[in-house]
Design a protein around this motif. Structure first.
Motif, short mmCIF file in Angstrom:
data_model
loop_
_atom_site.label_atom_id
_atom_site.label_comp_id
_atom_site.label_asym_id
_atom_site.label_seq_id
_atom_site.Cartn_x
_atom_site.Cartn_y
_atom_site.Cartn_z
N SER A 193 62.10 35.07 -114.10
CA SER A 193 61.48 36.38 -114.34
C SER A 193 61.98 37.41 -113.35
O SER A 193 62.31 38.55 -113.71
CB SER A 193 59.96 36.25 -114.24
N THR A 194 62.06 37.00 -112.08
CA THR A 194 62.54 37.91 -111.03
C THR A 194 63.98 38.34 -111.28
O THR A 194 64.31 39.53 -111.22
CB THR A 194 62.42 37.23 -109.65
N LEU A 195 64.84 37.36 -111.57
CA LEU A 195 66.24 37.67 -111.85
C LEU A 195 66.39 38.47 -113.14
O LEU A 195 67.22 39.39 -113.22
CB LEU A 195 67.05 36.37 -111.97
N GLY A 196 65.57 38.14 -114.14
CA GLY A 196 65.68 38.79 -115.44
C GLY A 196 65.24 40.24 -115.42
O GLY A 196 66.05 41.15 -115.64
N PHE A 197 63.98 40.47 -115.14
CA PHE A 197 63.46 41.84 -115.15
C PHE A 197 64.03 42.66 -113.99
O PHE A 197 64.35 43.84 -114.16
CB PHE A 197 61.93 41.82 -115.10
N GLY A 198 64.17 42.03 -112.83
CA GLY A 198 64.77 42.74 -111.70
C GLY A 198 66.20 43.14 -111.97
O GLY A 198 66.62 44.26 -111.67
N GLY A 199 66.99 42.22 -112.58
CA GLY A 199 68.38 42.52 -112.89
C GLY A 199 68.53 43.65 -113.89
O GLY A 199 69.38 44.53 -113.74
N VAL A 200 67.69 43.63 -114.94
CA VAL A 200 67.77 44.67 -115.97
C VAL A 200 67.39 46.04 -115.40
O VAL A 200 68.09 47.04 -115.61
CB VAL A 200 66.86 44.31 -117.16
N VAL A 201 66.28 46.09 -114.66
CA VAL A 201 65.84 47.37 -114.07
C VAL A 201 66.88 47.89 -113.08
O VAL A 201 67.24 49.07 -113.10
CB VAL A 201 64.46 47.21 -113.38
N PHE A 202 67.39 47.00 -112.22
CA PHE A 202 68.39 47.41 -111.23
C PHE A 202 69.69 47.86 -111.91
O PHE A 202 70.29 48.87 -111.53
CB PHE A 202 68.69 46.28 -110.26
N GLY A 203 70.12 47.12 -112.94
CA GLY A 203 71.35 47.46 -113.63
C GLY A 203 71.29 48.82 -114.28
O GLY A 203 72.19 49.66 -114.10
N THR A 254 78.97 46.22 -110.44
CA THR A 254 77.58 45.95 -110.07
C THR A 254 76.66 46.04 -111.28
O THR A 254 75.79 45.19 -111.49
CB THR A 254 77.11 46.95 -109.00
N VAL A 255 76.86 47.09 -112.09
CA VAL A 255 76.02 47.28 -113.28
C VAL A 255 76.24 46.15 -114.28
O VAL A 255 75.28 45.57 -114.81
CB VAL A 255 76.33 48.65 -113.93
N ILE A 256 77.50 45.83 -114.54
CA ILE A 256 77.83 44.79 -115.52
C ILE A 256 77.26 43.43 -115.10
O ILE A 256 76.64 42.72 -115.89
CB ILE A 256 79.36 44.69 -115.71
N ILE A 257 77.47 43.08 -113.83
CA ILE A 257 77.02 41.77 -113.34
C ILE A 257 75.50 41.67 -113.35
O ILE A 257 74.93 40.67 -113.83
CB ILE A 257 77.57 41.50 -111.93
N THR A 258 74.82 42.70 -112.83
CA THR A 258 73.35 42.63 -112.76
C THR A 258 72.73 42.63 -114.16
O THR A 258 71.74 41.91 -114.40
CB THR A 258 72.78 43.80 -111.94
N LEU A 259 73.28 43.40 -115.09
CA LEU A 259 72.75 43.39 -116.46
C LEU A 259 73.00 42.04 -117.12
O LEU A 259 72.12 41.52 -117.83
CB LEU A 259 73.39 44.51 -117.28
N ALA A 260 74.18 41.46 -116.90
CA ALA A 260 74.49 40.16 -117.49
C ALA A 260 73.56 39.08 -116.94
O ALA A 260 72.99 38.28 -117.70
CB ALA A 260 75.95 39.80 -117.21
N VAL A 261 73.41 39.06 -115.62
CA VAL A 261 72.50 38.09 -114.99
C VAL A 261 71.07 38.30 -115.49
O VAL A 261 70.34 37.34 -115.80
CB VAL A 261 72.55 38.21 -113.45
N GLY A 262 70.67 39.58 -115.58
CA GLY A 262 69.32 39.89 -116.03
C GLY A 262 69.06 39.43 -117.45
O GLY A 262 68.03 38.79 -117.74
N LEU A 263 69.98 39.72 -118.36
CA LEU A 263 69.79 39.36 -119.77
C LEU A 263 69.80 37.85 -119.98
O LEU A 263 68.97 37.30 -120.73
CB LEU A 263 70.87 40.02 -120.63
N ILE A 318 66.60 35.52 -121.33
CA ILE A 318 66.68 34.57 -122.45
C ILE A 318 66.17 33.20 -122.03
O ILE A 318 65.36 32.57 -122.72
CB ILE A 318 68.12 34.49 -122.98
N LEU A 319 66.64 32.73 -120.86
CA LEU A 319 66.20 31.42 -120.36
C LEU A 319 64.70 31.44 -120.05
O LEU A 319 63.99 30.45 -120.30
CB LEU A 319 67.00 31.05 -119.10
N PHE A 320 64.22 32.55 -119.50
CA PHE A 320 62.79 32.70 -119.19
C PHE A 320 61.96 32.61 -120.46
O PHE A 320 60.95 31.88 -120.52
CB PHE A 320 62.56 34.04 -118.50
N ALA A 321 62.38 33.33 -121.52
CA ALA A 321 61.64 33.33 -122.78
C ALA A 321 61.61 31.93 -123.40
O ALA A 321 60.56 31.46 -123.86
CB ALA A 321 62.26 34.33 -123.75
N LEU A 322 62.75 31.27 -123.42
CA LEU A 322 62.81 29.93 -123.99
C LEU A 322 61.90 28.96 -123.24
O LEU A 322 61.22 28.11 -123.83
CB LEU A 322 64.26 29.41 -123.97
#
Length: 486
Positions: free
Chosen positions: A216-226, A240-249, A253-257
């Motif tokens: 959750s931290t990596l996901g939502f944090g990555g999307v907001v930061f990206g 930075t934007v590409i990596i953080t958005l990719a990690v976040g998304l 997905i893993l969090f939701a599953l």
């Protein structure tokens, strides 16, 4: 299998035992100051850049860090609400807010102020989900519209008056006073809450899944930061934007599953099984994208294209904010009587029309026209936001209230980051496109026209978002609040 409500959150407190008015007052006062200081500081960024000798992108971290903390904390608020009592969480949230505000008031350097903002964000991140969850618990469904409208007054009014009041403060005092003025009000809210706040839930302390919290931290944090980084000028092609958005998304997905497979999820995504909750969430997310993209575009336009001062720009946007706040309780009462459909559909039509008007603004547009369009926008938003949100939350069973409020608050933060980033990107692209079409790049008038053209294109994005909202609004139906909550 869905767990028994008693085991899930222990929400069996009798509504008759709760003194509703003092509890709501505690939240209203605390929430107002928390949201006021959030937007008030935005008007002081230029002063902070000069005071600390920092770059604009560094100063933006005061906003990005705040949003990032909320993006990390709010998703797990549903779990936090099940571990602690209402009183303990309220007092803890206020203590964080007070400590953060005090540190900010005495901050001698940017790094100290940055720490203060994170501490403040922890307080806000605990308070907002707690406030919505408490209202769902103590207010009967048939009366929630009016109560949500009162909360809506605070949520919209505080950010609206923040820039204007901070402009007045900065005209006569240093930026430190933004926090010194907020501090005694927060202390009052804490003392008032200690005396009057009541426990409305019984903690059940479900199992904590550290892997889910990490995702959750990596996901939502990555999307907001990206998205925030892209909006601050990093550009969509930045590594930075590409990596953080990719990690976040990927993390999301893993969090939701993982949540869907768990018997005791950190954030119960089964709330999405309720169609009016999902539809209400979509409407709220789209509205937040429109509001926050407008809130960043209009001040830039007023100060750059129309050459107004910070204080004057804040004054122009004040009437719309005040009217929106005053209308929120009215729309809440109308929702209780007539349901959401006859408010949401006309409201989103009004918002769409206002966005179309903003897409036509030029360097010769009058201030009165801007004030009028902003008022129309805020009237439309008041007809959409709280009715759609309240109707959606009403459909959830009691055991999903903490998860529903956490999902709503989390995706509002994400929507804000996305809306702001996309609006700024379109603005920059529009400016560049216009400048590529002129011969004299040094002509100040061309630069002014280019900026205005960028603003126009950014509002076309808002029109598209509003049009999508209009399509969804036709599917909204009133939730039958008399049916037993399963």
């Amino acid at each position: 299998m869905q767990m028994d409500a008693d085991m899930k959150v222990g929400m069996d407190t009798d509504r008759e035992e709760i003194k509703t008015a003092p509890v709501i007052i505690s939240f209203v006062v605390a929430g107002f100051i928390g949201l006021f200081s959030e937007t008030a500081l935005n008007m002081a960024l230029n002063n902070l850049i000069i005071s600390f000798g920092i770059h604009e992108t560094t100063a933006q971290w005061l906003t990005t860090g705040y949003l990032l903390t909320l993006g990390i904390l709010v998703p797990v608020s549903g779990l936090i609400l099940q571990w602690f009592t209402t009183r303990h969480l309220f007092i803890t949230a206020l203590i964080f807010s007070i400590i953060g505000t005090f540190i900010a008031a005495i901050a001698p350097s940017f790094s100290v102020l940055m720490v203060a903002r994170v501490v403040q964000a922890v307080g806000t991140g605990l308070l907002l989900p707690l406030m919505f969850n408490t209202i769902l618990m103590i207010v009967p469904p048939q009366n929630r519209g009016k109560m949500m409208g009162i909360i809506g007054l605070v949520i919209m009014f505080a950010p609206a008056v923040g820039p204007t009041l901070s402009g007045l403060i900065l005209k006569n005092l240093s930026w430190h006073w933004i926090f010194w003025i907020s501090l005694p009000v927060l202390v009052f809210a804490l003392v008032f809450g200690i005396y009057f706040m009541q426990d409305v839930t019984k903690p059940t302390k479900p199992k904590i899944d550290l892997v889910s919290i990490l995702l959750s931290t990596l996901g939502f944090g990555g999307v907001v930061f990206g998205f925030s980084s892209a909006g601050e000028g990093g550009g969509w092609g930045s590594p930075t934007v590409i990596i953080t958005l990719a990690v976040g998304l990927i993390s999301l997905i893993l969090f939701a599953l993982r949540q869907l497979k768990m018997k005791q999820p950190v954030l119960n995504l089964r709330a999405f099984q309720y169609p009016m909750f999902t539809l209400g969430l979509v409407m709220v997310v789209l509205c937040m994208m429109i509001i926050l993209s407008s809130m960043i575009l209009l001040p830039l336009y007023l100060q750059t294209s129309l050459a107004l001062s910070t204080f004057a720009a804040g004054l122009l946007l004040l009437p719309g904010g005040i009217i929106n706040g005053l209308l929120s309780p009215v729309m809440g009462s109308l929702f209780d009587r007539f349901g959401p459909k006859w408010l949401v559909i006309p409201g989103i039509i009004v918002v769409t029309a206002a966005m179309f008007g903003f897409s036509t603004i030029t360097v010769d547009t009058s201030s009165a026209f801007i004030i009028g369009l902003h008022i129309i926008t805020m009237v439309g938003v008041s007809m959409v936001m709280m009715p759609a949100q309240t109707n959606g939350l009403n459909q959830l069973p009691r055991e999903l209230y903490p998860d529903g409020t956490a999902i709503m608050n989390t995706l509002q933060q994400v929507a804000g980051a996305i809306g702001t980033a996309v609006a700024i990107s379109i603005l920059s692209s529009g400016v560049e496109s216009y400048m590529n079409s002129v011969d004299d790049l040094t002509n100040p008038m061309n630069q002014l026209l280019a900026f205005t053209a960028g603003v126009q294109k950014a509002f076309v994005f808002a029109i598209i978002i509003a049009a999508v909202g209009l399509v969804f609004s036709f599917f909204i139906k009133r939730v039958n609040v008399d049916q037993p909550e399963a």
